[in-house]
Design a protein around this motif. Structure first.
Motif, short mmCIF file in Angstrom:
data_model
loop_
_atom_site.label_atom_id
_atom_site.label_comp_id
_atom_site.label_asym_id
_atom_site.label_seq_id
_atom_site.Cartn_x
_atom_site.Cartn_y
_atom_site.Cartn_z
N GLY A 89 0.79 -1.22 0.00
CA GLY A 89 0.00 0.00 0.00
C GLY A 89 0.82 1.26 0.00
N ARG A 90 2.14 1.16 0.15
CA ARG A 90 3.00 2.33 0.17
C ARG A 90 3.48 2.66 -1.25
NH1 ARG A 90 1.41 4.53 4.73
NH2 ARG A 90 1.85 3.25 6.58
N VAL A 91 3.74 3.95 -1.47
CA VAL A 91 4.28 4.43 -2.74
C VAL A 91 5.63 5.06 -2.46
CG1 VAL A 91 3.99 6.04 -4.66
CG2 VAL A 91 2.00 4.81 -3.74
N ALA A 92 6.65 4.61 -3.18
CA ALA A 92 8.02 5.06 -2.93
C ALA A 92 8.63 5.66 -4.18
CB ALA A 92 8.88 3.90 -2.44
N GLU A 129 3.06 13.25 -11.41
CA GLU A 129 2.80 12.01 -12.14
C GLU A 129 2.53 10.86 -11.15
OE1 GLU A 129 5.11 8.94 -15.22
OE2 GLU A 129 6.08 10.81 -14.58
N THR A 130 3.30 10.83 -10.08
CA THR A 130 3.12 9.80 -9.06
C THR A 130 1.76 9.92 -8.40
OG1 THR A 130 5.52 9.85 -8.64
CG2 THR A 130 4.13 8.78 -6.98
N MET A 131 1.38 11.15 -8.07
CA MET A 131 0.08 11.37 -7.43
C MET A 131 -1.08 11.01 -8.36
SD MET A 131 0.53 12.30 -4.30
CE MET A 131 -1.03 13.08 -3.85
N GLU A 132 -0.92 11.35 -9.63
CA GLU A 132 -1.97 11.02 -10.60
C GLU A 132 -2.13 9.52 -10.75
OE1 GLU A 132 -0.72 13.09 -14.08
OE2 GLU A 132 -1.25 15.08 -13.27
N LYS A 133 -1.01 8.79 -10.66
CA LYS A 133 -1.05 7.35 -10.86
C LYS A 133 -1.51 6.61 -9.61
CE LYS A 133 1.01 3.41 -12.94
NZ LYS A 133 -0.02 3.00 -13.89
N TRP A 134 -0.96 7.01 -8.45
CA TRP A 134 -1.19 6.22 -7.24
C TRP A 134 -1.80 7.00 -6.06
CZ3 TRP A 134 4.20 4.33 -8.69
CH2 TRP A 134 4.12 3.19 -9.51
N GLY A 135 -1.90 8.33 -6.19
CA GLY A 135 -2.62 9.12 -5.19
C GLY A 135 -1.92 9.45 -3.90
N ARG A 136 -0.66 9.05 -3.76
CA ARG A 136 0.07 9.35 -2.52
C ARG A 136 1.57 9.14 -2.74
NH1 ARG A 136 -2.25 7.54 1.77
NH2 ARG A 136 -0.38 7.30 3.04
N VAL A 137 2.36 9.68 -1.85
CA VAL A 137 3.80 9.41 -1.80
C VAL A 137 4.15 9.17 -0.34
CG1 VAL A 137 6.13 10.24 -2.24
CG2 VAL A 137 4.28 10.92 -3.77
N ASP A 138 4.59 7.97 -0.03
CA ASP A 138 4.89 7.60 1.35
C ASP A 138 6.37 7.61 1.67
OD1 ASP A 138 2.13 6.69 2.28
OD2 ASP A 138 2.41 5.49 0.48
N VAL A 139 7.17 7.24 0.69
CA VAL A 139 8.61 7.05 0.92
C VAL A 139 9.40 7.80 -0.16
CG1 VAL A 139 10.50 5.37 0.98
CG2 VAL A 139 8.27 4.77 1.96
N LEU A 140 10.41 8.54 0.28
CA LEU A 140 11.36 9.17 -0.64
C LEU A 140 12.76 8.71 -0.26
CD1 LEU A 140 12.36 11.21 -2.80
CD2 LEU A 140 12.31 12.96 -0.98
N VAL A 141 13.43 8.08 -1.21
CA VAL A 141 14.81 7.66 -1.00
C VAL A 141 15.70 8.54 -1.88
CG1 VAL A 141 16.48 5.79 -1.20
CG2 VAL A 141 14.15 5.29 -0.46
#
Length: 303
Positions: free
Chosen positions: A7-10, A86-98
């Motif tokens: 469920g996380r988006v990285a 683009e990430t938000m449009e595709k998956w609706g959230r950003v949980d992790v940034l490396v």
């Protein structure tokens, strides 16, 4: 404990090869949807190609995971904002940034061109600033975020021929310290990893058994721990060859010298006591230094 990222988006920068590739693969294998960001440049930052990132995405998809490529340069804030949109449009959230993207322009300080100094600072430091800034408001609104900076033993302790790289990597520790404080009430945890790994950035510096032990895969556990829901915050983990250490910015107890005319000489005489680390602490914020200094001064006047 199972370090699950379902469920996380990285977003992983510099993920077309080396450490970044292994980070992206590991996050995807544990359930995260991954943005594989890579400009596709050479070690010194020249050239452009999205093929490396596309290969990593293909690996993830073949293993049943979800991933997309992005070729934004981390030095271009507009492009980074586009990546996040683009990430938000595709998956609706950003949980992790490396924040992993980086380049090298090694040379002794006497021989180093200042343009090479600025470029390394721009990629490592401002690249991480740009990416963190682009996701910060989203993480605040979610009341959840995990950001990992990539520092280095060169920044923490120094290394010949890497004044630019060292300065950038230590600056990232300072960035981590303050973002962790500011992000605390939003459940945004900010940490750093100092990896030792055999990648194209270290090629030629190590060989044989050492190179085999210092595989990029050996750093992955630190990344997963520092970006998981259970992650600490304001933590610097050093990682290499399956060994993990923690680095700390510490402050000694100190000695009150006063401000008399002979204070410089008295400080010189007491320097060994000032530097004694027996009762050193890890301050929770920069204000601790000032508080310690004032308290010691007031105690001296009270005597």
């Amino acid at each position: 404990m199972n370090l699950d990222f379902k469920g996380r988006v990285a977003i992983v920068t510099g993920a077309g090869g080396g450490l970044g590739r292994h980070y992206a693969l590991a996050l995807a294998a544990r359930g995260a949807k991954v943005v594989v960001n890579d400009l596709g440049g050479s070690l010194n930052g020249l050239g452009l190609s999205s093929s490396a990132a596309e290969k990593v995405v293909a690996e993830i998809q073949e293993a049943g995971g979800e991933a997309i490529t992005n070729a934004a340069s981390v030095t271009d804030f507009g492009a980074v904002q586009g990546m996040v949109r683009e990430t938000m449009e595709k998956w609706g959230r950003v949980d992790v940034l490396v924040n992993n993207a980086g380049i090298l322009r090694d040379r002794s300080f006497a021989k180093m061109d200042l343009d090479d100094f600025r470029l390394v600072m721009d990629v490592h430091l401002m690249g991480s600033v740009n990416c963190a800034k682009a996701v910060w408001e989203i993480m605040q609104q979610q009341r959840y975020g995990r950001i990992m900076m990539t520092t280095s033993s060169s920044g923490l302790y120094g290394n010949f021929g890497q004044s630019n790289y060292s300065a950038a990597k230590m600056a990232l520790v300072g960035l981590m310290q303050t973002l962790a404080i500011e992000g605390q009430k939003y459940n945004i945890h900010v940490n750093s990893v100092a990896p030792t790994a055999f990648t194209r950035m270290t090629e030629g510096l190590m060989e044989g058994a050492a190179a085999e032990m210092l595989s990029p895969e050996a750093v992955v556990p630190a990344m997963l721990v520092l970006t998981h829901e259970s992650a600490p915050t304001r933590t610097i983990l050093c990682a290499g060859a399956g060994t993990f250490e923690a680095a700390h910015i510490t402050m000694t107890e100190g000695v009150h010298i006063g401000t008399d005319a002979d204070s410089p000489e008295r400080l010189a005489s007491a320097l060994e006591r000032v530097m004694n680390r027996d009762r050193s602490i890890v301050p929770e914020a920069g204000s601790v230094q000032g508080r310690n200094e004032v308290e010691r001064a007031m105690a001296a006047f009270a005597r």
